[in-house]
Design a protein around this motif. Sequence first.
Motif, PDB file in Angstrom:
ATOM      1  N   UNK A 393       1.091  -1.186   0.042  1.00 42.15           N
ATOM      2  CA  UNK A 393      -0.561  -0.291  -0.003  1.00 42.15           C
ATOM      3  C   UNK A 393       1.295   1.062  -0.329  1.00 42.15           C
ATOM      4  N   UNK A 394       0.612   2.212  -0.464  1.00 43.15           N
ATOM      5  CA  UNK A 394       1.319   3.384  -0.956  1.00 43.15           C
ATOM      6  C   UNK A 394       1.622   4.794   0.777  1.00 43.15           C
ATOM      7  N   UNK A 395       0.575   4.041   0.981  1.00 38.44           N
ATOM      8  CA  UNK A 395       0.037   5.047   2.210  1.00 38.44           C
ATOM      9  C   UNK A 395       0.905   4.704   3.363  1.00 38.44           C
ATOM     10  N   UNK A 396       0.555   3.145   3.375  1.00 38.39           N
ATOM     11  CA  UNK A 396       1.005   2.280   5.235  1.00 38.39           C
ATOM     12  C   UNK A 396       2.312   1.717   4.782  1.00 38.39           C
ATOM     13  N   UNK A 397       2.653   1.547   4.067  1.00 36.56           N
ATOM     14  CA  UNK A 397       3.599   0.664   3.091  1.00 36.56           C
ATOM     15  C   UNK A 397       3.875  -0.764   3.406  1.00 36.56           C
TER      16      UNK A 397
END
Length: 447
Positions: A393-397
């Motif tokens: 996921x881009x925002x959470x990694x």
Amino acid sequence: MMAFDYDLFVIGAGSGGVRASRVAAAHGARVAVAEEHKVGGTCVVRGCVPKKLLVYGAHFAEDLSDARNFGWDVPTCGFNWPRLQANVLAAVDRIIDSYTSTLEHHQVEIFRERATVSGPQEVTLASGRTVTAERILIATGARPHIPDFPGCEHGITSNDVFHLETLPKRVLIAGAGYIANEFAGIFNEFGAQVTLINRSDVILRGYDESIRDRLLQISMTKGIDFRFNTSFKSIEKRDDGTLRVDLDGSDAMEVDTVLFATGRVPNTRGLGLEAAGVELDKGAVKVDADNQSSCPSIYAVGDVTNRVQLTPVAIREGQAFADTIYGNKPTRVDYSCIPSAVFSHPPMAGVGMTEGEARNRLGSIKVYQSDFRPMKNVLADRNERALYKMICESDTGRIVGLHMIGPDAPEILQVAAIAIKARLTKDAFDQTVALHPTMSEELVLMR
């Protein structure tokens, strides 16, 4: 007096049926199981266990060749198919005996005959005997699908490979899933000329595109011939036993064996389920989250259901069923993070979402890769590259998918799947010290 002959009657002694029977009996239930073939089911008798032993045997072709670059004076070695075949079947028999002993140890009564459902709480055995049970569990698995066309009776399925009297020199494999690619690799390593045909132009649909493309590239380099957008017209058996195969979309071929690897069909035909009020979905038993069918007294687990056709899933379902019904321990199987592998040459494995699935479902993602040549391949002068791929996921990694192809990929992925299940992030991998020199260290070095 007891209202029923048994608390639970299980039809099918494969992985799911054996687990459910054993655990239910351990919880105190009176259990019987019917098996018309051999205890152990597809996985043990004619599936993943003997196939994996063939994979090991096939891999020695490369290992013996590579050994020369590691200083070993390896002579030209011949391959003895009857010897490997006998050893594999002997190993299978040992496992069957172990499964049988486990059931007997838990006082599960075994009927070595076919059983059909003759009522919501009644089973009829092939011998004509009728027994009753408070609950019936369907665990009959699935069978290979055989396409219908002129001469199809001359082909074989994965069930038959383990009993071939001689190793064919020319093999045509129909299909492009995991069974087709695994046996393509096996026969190729044994020295056969292998051609794989498929009706579409995609292999291993559902796996990550980059990983399956890498397998296709390596397989073609090894000499496996792929013919896409091709289907059967007919098969003609010649007097000498060879087969002439006429194809739609490709030139005709002459081969020694045609292997159908075109999917698997749930074993519900002739079981009497419809008469008992069990709803089917294209031949598969429809069940709820607790493995219960539309008939309240009839349950189903494993490949016979309309869920995931994998042995470990069937075992989990059998355990969950027994714990829920007889162990006072309500349990449901989580299907969200199931690892899977293809024991091709080289093997591939994956868990979670593919890159395409992640983009469609999450939108913004980050993809990390490691494309490298394993150290052993370098010294062996084997030009095969491994590929590891991590999707986050881009925002959470948070890691939502991990896919790989290369030596021992399934062994490595099993541990990595735990990390995905635990919802770990790319940062957690980055903070882990690499174990050097290994292939698995690439998991914590991806950029």
